[in-house]
Scaffold this motif. Structure first.
Motif, PDB file in Angstrom:
ATOM      1  N   TYR A 176       0.829  -1.210   0.000  1.00 18.60           N
ATOM      2  CA  TYR A 176       0.000   0.000   0.000  1.00 18.60           C
ATOM      3  C   TYR A 176       0.867   1.266   0.000  1.00 18.60           C
ATOM      4  N   VAL A 177       1.861   1.312   0.870  1.00 14.18           N
ATOM      5  CA  VAL A 177       2.750   2.479   0.946  1.00 14.18           C
ATOM      6  C   VAL A 177       3.399   2.747  -0.409  1.00 14.18           C
ATOM      7  N   ASN A 178       3.961   1.720  -1.010  1.00 12.54           N
ATOM      8  CA  ASN A 178       4.633   1.892  -2.303  1.00 12.54           C
ATOM      9  C   ASN A 178       3.657   2.271  -3.410  1.00 12.54           C
ATOM     10  N   SER A 179       2.429   1.762  -3.324  1.00 12.59           N
ATOM     11  CA  SER A 179       1.445   2.084  -4.369  1.00 12.59           C
ATOM     12  C   SER A 179       1.098   3.570  -4.358  1.00 12.59           C
ATOM     13  N   ILE A 180       1.071   4.162  -3.176  1.00 15.64           N
ATOM     14  CA  ILE A 180       0.810   5.594  -3.077  1.00 15.64           C
ATOM     15  C   ILE A 180       2.036   6.390  -3.498  1.00 15.64           C
ATOM     16  N   ASN A 181       3.193   6.012  -2.970  1.00 16.07           N
ATOM     17  CA  ASN A 181       4.414   6.785  -3.228  1.00 16.07           C
ATOM     18  C   ASN A 181       4.879   6.686  -4.673  1.00 16.07           C
ATOM     19  N   HIS A 182       4.575   5.563  -5.331  1.00 17.69           N
ATOM     20  CA  HIS A 182       5.075   5.353  -6.696  1.00 17.69           C
ATOM     21  C   HIS A 182       3.946   5.192  -7.711  1.00 17.69           C
ATOM     22  N   ASN A 183       2.725   5.447  -7.259  1.00 16.47           N
ATOM     23  CA  ASN A 183       1.571   5.527  -8.166  1.00 16.47           C
ATOM     24  C   ASN A 183       1.378   4.242  -8.978  1.00 16.47           C
ATOM     25  N   TYR A 184       1.258   3.120  -8.263  1.00 12.14           N
ATOM     26  CA  TYR A 184       0.908   1.884  -8.968  1.00 12.14           C
ATOM     27  C   TYR A 184      -0.310   1.242  -8.326  1.00 12.14           C
ATOM     28  N   ASP A 185      -0.820   0.216  -8.976  1.00 13.15           N
ATOM     29  CA  ASP A 185      -2.047  -0.456  -8.573  1.00 13.15           C
ATOM     30  C   ASP A 185      -1.720  -1.534  -7.539  1.00 13.15           C
ATOM     31  N   GLU A 209       2.820  11.619   5.391  1.00  9.74           N
ATOM     32  CA  GLU A 209       3.571  12.882   5.327  1.00  9.74           C
ATOM     33  C   GLU A 209       2.869  13.880   4.429  1.00  9.74           C
ATOM     34  N   ALA A 210       2.313  13.393   3.325  1.00  9.24           N
ATOM     35  CA  ALA A 210       1.607  14.219   2.338  1.00  9.24           C
ATOM     36  C   ALA A 210       0.692  13.281   1.554  1.00  9.24           C
ATOM     37  N   PRO A 211      -0.247  13.834   0.769  1.00  7.43           N
ATOM     38  CA  PRO A 211      -1.150  12.954   0.015  1.00  7.43           C
ATOM     39  C   PRO A 211      -0.429  11.952  -0.877  1.00  7.43           C
ATOM     40  N   ASP A 212       0.758  12.300  -1.331  1.00  7.67           N
ATOM     41  CA  ASP A 212       1.507  11.397  -2.215  1.00  7.67           C
ATOM     42  C   ASP A 212       2.796  10.887  -1.572  1.00  7.67           C
ATOM     43  N   LEU A 213       2.884  10.974  -0.232  1.00  5.26           N
ATOM     44  CA  LEU A 213       4.076  10.470   0.456  1.00  5.26           C
ATOM     45  C   LEU A 213       3.692   9.857   1.795  1.00  5.26           C
ATOM     46  N   ILE A 214       3.839   8.540   1.881  1.00  2.25           N
ATOM     47  CA  ILE A 214       3.576   7.793   3.107  1.00  2.25           C
ATOM     48  C   ILE A 214       4.894   7.201   3.602  1.00  2.25           C
ATOM     49  N   VAL A 215       5.113   7.283   4.915  1.00  3.76           N
ATOM     50  CA  VAL A 215       6.328   6.742   5.520  1.00  3.76           C
ATOM     51  C   VAL A 215       5.958   5.494   6.328  1.00  3.76           C
ATOM     52  N   ASP A 216       6.645   4.421   6.062  1.00  2.00           N
ATOM     53  CA  ASP A 216       6.393   3.137   6.720  1.00  2.00           C
ATOM     54  C   ASP A 216       7.046   3.149   8.101  1.00  2.00           C
ATOM     55  N   THR A 217       6.272   3.456   9.141  1.00  2.00           N
ATOM     56  CA  THR A 217       6.826   3.632  10.480  1.00  2.00           C
ATOM     57  C   THR A 217       6.548   2.488  11.444  1.00  2.00           C
ATOM     58  N   HIS A 218       5.515   1.708  11.208  1.00  2.00           N
ATOM     59  CA  HIS A 218       5.056   0.696  12.172  1.00  2.00           C
ATOM     60  C   HIS A 218       4.715   1.352  13.511  1.00  2.00           C
ATOM     61  N   GLY A 219       4.272   2.602  13.450  1.00  2.00           N
ATOM     62  CA  GLY A 219       4.045   3.341  14.679  1.00  2.00           C
ATOM     63  C   GLY A 219       2.634   3.853  14.848  1.00  2.00           C
ATOM     64  N   ALA A 220       1.692   3.301  14.106  1.00  5.48           N
ATOM     65  CA  ALA A 220       0.313   3.797  14.172  1.00  5.48           C
ATOM     66  C   ALA A 220      -0.644   2.632  13.933  1.00  5.48           C
ATOM     67  N   ASP A 221      -1.928   2.915  14.127  1.00  3.25           N
ATOM     68  CA  ASP A 221      -2.949   1.906  13.859  1.00  3.25           C
ATOM     69  C   ASP A 221      -3.022   1.625  12.357  1.00  3.25           C
ATOM     70  N   ILE A 222      -3.459   0.434  12.010  1.00  2.00           N
ATOM     71  CA  ILE A 222      -3.653   0.062  10.606  1.00  2.00           C
ATOM     72  C   ILE A 222      -4.860   0.823  10.063  1.00  2.00           C
ATOM     73  N   VAL A 223      -4.729   1.352   8.858  1.00  2.05           N
ATOM     74  CA  VAL A 223      -5.807   2.155   8.269  1.00  2.05           C
ATOM     75  C   VAL A 223      -6.706   1.273   7.401  1.00  2.05           C
ATOM     76  N   ASP A 224      -7.901   1.775   7.126  1.00  2.00           N
ATOM     77  CA  ASP A 224      -8.907   0.986   6.406  1.00  2.00           C
ATOM     78  C   ASP A 224      -8.431   0.467   5.044  1.00  2.00           C
ATOM     79  N   PRO A 225      -7.733   1.272   4.219  1.00  2.00           N
ATOM     80  CA  PRO A 225      -7.297   0.720   2.933  1.00  2.00           C
ATOM     81  C   PRO A 225      -6.353  -0.473   3.074  1.00  2.00           C
TER      82      PRO A 225
END
Length: 278
Positions: A176-185, A209-225
């Motif tokens: 999911y993180v990579n799909s947002i950061n690198h715009n793939y399916d 971090e931004a709509p097109d930048l997610i940082v993989d932190t393992h520091g938050a709850d899992i999101v719905d997507p």
């Protein structure tokens, strides 16, 4: 479709005292980074040994640096084998990345997505497996740049699995993180992964971090997507063993168990769907 549904939790040192007294029934296995436990002695070492004697453990390494151009650290790998043998741990995974060169980089750097890198990694996987006398399972990582890429990430991962003839630790959050950061399916990536090579799954939270930048932190709850992608993964590949990663901002156990319960609910739903279809 396999029905080997198990849910696990990444074990942190601060959890030892609690779990030495009692392990919640929802936790089928623990995962540890061997580097953080290999030299542990005293009270912590005894508590850890008591846990590994009574519960299933997986190992997920941090320092193997399978993709580095530097020679493999054979003494370190022998230490990993000794740790796995001591605690009766059969499952050892690592990151499809590198973290060393002329020195240790203290981060997981992305591999160049090239045929040369595929061949390089495959040869090193076989070296590691000869020493540890177990399969080496590789994880798809989150990455933020792809310098010199001659293949897509998906093509690269598939090529490594085939060339090295190894198993995959499929990290759903990283997809999911990579799909947002690198715009793939993300769904297409997930569907392309070979079911027969997937050994187990990781799922975790991240930081936006931004709509097109997610940082993989393992520091938050899992999101719905990510929950939806996990459900899709079970539908495609079966309710595989799944590890909840939480490395920072760790809440009380009862909060972690809510996410583990949700993992188990998703697995159960996939099993019910499979039985109806079958």
């Amino acid at each position: 479709m396999a029905v080997s549904s198990l849910a696990g939790l990444g074990l942190r040192r601060e959890m030892l005292a609690e779990f030495s007294q009692s392990v919640p029934a929802q936790i089928d296995f623990f995962e540890v980074a061997p580097e953080n436990w290999m030299a542990l002695g005293g009270k912590y070492g005894k508590q850890f040994r008591a846990l590994t004697e009574r519960h299933a453990f997986f190992c997920h390494g941090l320092s193997l640096s399978i993709g580095s151009s530097a020679p493999l650290d054979v003494d370190f790998i022998k230490g990993i084998k000794a740790f796995l043998d001591l605690h009766g741990i059969a499952v050892y995974s690592e990151h499809l990345s590198y973290c060393s060169g002329s020195g240790h980089l203290y981060d997981l750097m992305p591999m160049p997505f090239t045929p040369e890198a595929v061949r390089h990694i495959a040869g090193r996987v076989k070296q590691v497996e000869d020493i540890i006398e177990r399969p080496l399972i590789l994880e798809n990582i989150s990455f933020y740049a792809a310098p010199g890429a001659q293949m897509t990430e998906q093509e690269f991962v598939l090529a490594v699995l085939e060339e090295a003839d190894c198993q995959l630790l499929l990290d759903v959050n990283n997809i999911y993180v990579n799909s947002i950061n690198h715009n793939y399916d993300a769904a297409a990536y997930l569907a392309a992964m070979p079911t027969e090579r997937i050994r187990y799954l990781h799922v975790a939270g991240h930081y936006v971090e931004a709509p097109d930048l997610i940082v993989d932190t393992h520091g938050a709850d899992i999101v719905d997507p990510v929950w939806q992608l996990l459900a899709d993964c079970y539908a495609l590949h079966g309710p595989l063993p799944t590890l909840l990663e939480r490395d920072f901002n760790i809440p009380p156990t009862e909060i972690l168990l809510q996410e583990i319960d949700r993992i188990r609910d998703c697995q159960a739903a996939a099993i019910r769907t499979s039985r109806r279809a079958g």
